[in-house]
Structures are given as C-alpha cells and as structure tokens.
Design an enzyme around this catalytic site. Structure first.
Site, PDB file in Angstrom:
ATOM      1  N   ASP A   1       0.921  -1.311   0.282  1.00  0.00           N
ATOM      2  CA  ASP A   1       0.158   0.029  -0.132  1.00  0.00           C
ATOM      3  C   ASP A   1       0.853   1.245  -0.025  1.00  0.00           C
ATOM      4  O   ASP A   1       2.094   1.206   0.525  1.00  0.00           O
ATOM      5  CB  ASP A   1      -0.868   0.103   1.225  1.00  0.00           C
ATOM      6  N   MET A   2       0.329   2.207  -0.368  1.00  0.00           N
ATOM      7  CA  MET A   2       1.351   3.510  -0.421  1.00  0.00           C
ATOM      8  C   MET A   2       0.978   4.513   0.733  1.00  0.00           C
ATOM      9  O   MET A   2       1.895   4.596   1.446  1.00  0.00           O
ATOM     10  CB  MET A   2       0.772   4.381  -1.996  1.00  0.00           C
TER      11      MET A   2
ATOM     12  N   ASP B   1      -2.447  -0.519   5.989  1.00  0.00           N
ATOM     13  CA  ASP B   1      -2.646   0.491   7.342  1.00  0.00           C
ATOM     14  C   ASP B   1      -4.116   0.367   7.479  1.00  0.00           C
ATOM     15  O   ASP B   1      -4.673   0.967   8.462  1.00  0.00           O
ATOM     16  CB  ASP B   1      -1.836   1.628   7.310  1.00  0.00           C
TER      17      ASP B   1
ATOM     18  N   GLY C   1      -5.111   2.459  -3.739  1.00  0.00           N
ATOM     19  CA  GLY C   1      -6.402   3.091  -4.098  1.00  0.00           C
ATOM     20  C   GLY C   1      -6.133   4.199  -5.102  1.00  0.00           C
ATOM     21  O   GLY C   1      -7.106   4.558  -5.825  1.00  0.00           O
TER      22      GLY C   1
ATOM     23  N   LYS D   1      -8.410  -5.089  -3.073  1.00  0.00           N
ATOM     24  CA  LYS D   1      -6.871  -5.202  -3.569  1.00  0.00           C
ATOM     25  C   LYS D   1      -6.435  -6.733  -3.528  1.00  0.00           C
ATOM     26  O   LYS D   1      -5.458  -6.976  -4.215  1.00  0.00           O
ATOM     27  CB  LYS D   1      -6.087  -4.375  -2.348  1.00  0.00           C
TER      28      LYS D   1
END
Length: 275
Positions: free
Chosen positions: A8-9, A218, A43, A195
């Site tokens: 994830d970013m 997270d 996202g 995801k």
C-alpha cells in the site's frame, strides 16, 4: 519463501510527507535484486503512482502495478491490462442521489473525463492534489448510463462521513465493494474488485500461491489483500481492525516500517537460505 511483496502507498510505503525514505528504498532494491517481485497496490489511479514507480525503478514490462484498489492490474511498461473492472454512469447517478441524502460530497474517476465531482469541495481538492489530476464539475444526473467509472467515492470531513457510513443503506454493501481508504474517503468499487483480488490475479500470472505473498497496509481498503496474503503485515499506525488480522506488525510509516518488514521477513530468510 516470499516471492511477491504488495505494498500500500499512503500510510504504509510513504511517510507523512508522501516520500519513500532511503532505508525503505534500499530494502525494496535489495528484495528486487534477490528476485522478489515488488508491486505497488494502491487506491490511487496510475497517474498518482507514476513518480513512485520511476523512483523505485518499477517501470519495465516485467513490473506490475495495482491501482484503484484492485480494479486495475497492469504491466507498467506496456500498459497491458491483466485485470480490470469498472462501474457505470448509472452507478454514479444512483450513488450521487444517496450522497445528497446523507449530506456528503461525491466524486468519481471517469475513463472519459478523469476526476469528476458534482460540486467543488475541499476533499476532492485533496484527491486532485495527491494524484496531480484536474477536477471537472459534472452533474451526475446527466452521466451516460454506460459511462465507465473506475470507482466512486463519498467524501466529507471525518465526523460527517462517520454519520453517513452509519446510515448507509445496507443494500449498497451487497451491490459494491465498500472500503474506507482515509478518514474522509469512502470508496465504492465493482463488487468483484478489491486489493485482494488484484494481488491474487497477479500472483496467478506469476505462478505463485498465497503462501509466497507478503502484503503490507494500514487501512480498511487493505483488508482484502491482508486476508489473502500468506504474510499479512500491518503498520504500527494501522487501524486496530487491520492489526488484528496481521501476522506481523511493523513499525509505523514514520519509522521505516516497510523496510523493517522486508528486512526481517524477506531478506533475513533469503540470507539464511544462502548460508
């Protein structure tokens, strides 16, 4: 042995300045050099990921990216699509009516028009800024029924969105995948998209099973990929519900948590095998 790392970013790979730290960058490069595939799973649209893909040198035909919370999986170099699902303009019209009833703003990512919203608002401006995309104001009542919308979002300040979620019609969770990606973002995706689906589709292409996959995240929109992963990593700053499903809790995104997770769970295991 982990062969695929999905990251994830925001709140995970990136610190609060939206940067990849040197230690985290090095850990990713070390994993890549050891033959581990690293993929960004966000996202964000591709436009909001491009600079980071370049920074991490994930830009070849052998590199992949998962965007729009799993609605789009593609090769970075050629753009070849591995997996794609979209909503329709009719979904946008329907959800805009509900957003109005709940007192929140709505925006969407349109294949034809880019980032669109019914009414200018601060939270769509945040989306615009994060991804470097212009915003167009569009009356969602006038969307063509078959317009392709990758995802639709309810946006508002946290307390207002909390109330909207509490009053969300139950049937929406049966019609869409609904995930909260930030305190002020609630996302509606195709029912067959998340995801976890995106990572699983990529793992199949690579000939891997879940036991060979590490996912780190997270927030609620990371839930599905953590459920899929053989090694589910929650950041120290993650929601408590996300931590509860993790096999490993890393330090926070301000403490090089991704680097620590890779060093301890991937590089250390590779070093042991090598020795």
């Amino acid at each position: 042995m982990i062969k695929l790392i999905a990251l994830d970013m925001d709140g995970t790979l990136l610190n609060d300045e939206k940067k990849i730290t040197p230690r985290t960058h090095q850990a990713i490069q070390d994993a890549k050099q050891a033959g581990v595939k690293v993929v960004l799973a966000s996202g964000r649209p591709l436009q909001g990921l491009s600079a980071y893909l370049e920074q991490l040198e994930l830009t070849s035909d052998q590199d992949f990216v998962i965007s729009y919370n799993g609605s789009l999986v593609q090769r970075v170099g050629s753009g070849e699509i591995i997996h794609k699902t979209t909503l329709l303009g009719s979904d946008g019209t329907h959800l805009a009516k509900i957003a109005k009833q709940l007192g929140v703003f709505v925006h969407a990512f349109s294949a034809q028009h880019g980032l669109i919203t019914q009414h200018h608002n601060p939270w769509t401006d945040i989306e615009s800024s994060i991804n470097g995309m212009e915003v167009s104001e569009v009356d969602f009542a006038n969307l063509e029924a078959n317009d392709a919308l990758t995802k639709i979002m309810f946006v508002a300040e946290e307390s207002v969105l909390d109330k909207a979620i509490a009053n969300l019609p139950a049937e929406l969770r049966e019609q869409y995948t609904v995930v909260r990606s930030a305190p002020f973002f609630l996302e509606f995706l195709h029912i067959n998209s998340n995801k976890g689906v995106g990572v699983e589709q990529l793992a199949k292409i690579l000939g891997l099973d879940a036991s060979q996959v590490m996912c780190a995240g997270d927030a609620d929109n990371d839930r599905h990929m953590l459920q899929y992963a053989g090694l589910a990593v929650a950041m120290g700053n993650a929601d408590e519900e996300i931590k509860a499903m993790a096999n490993y809790i890393a330090p926070t995104n301000l403490e090089d948590g991704v680097a620590v997770a890779i060093e301890e769970n991937v590089l250390a295991a590779l070093s042991t095998v090598a020795n």
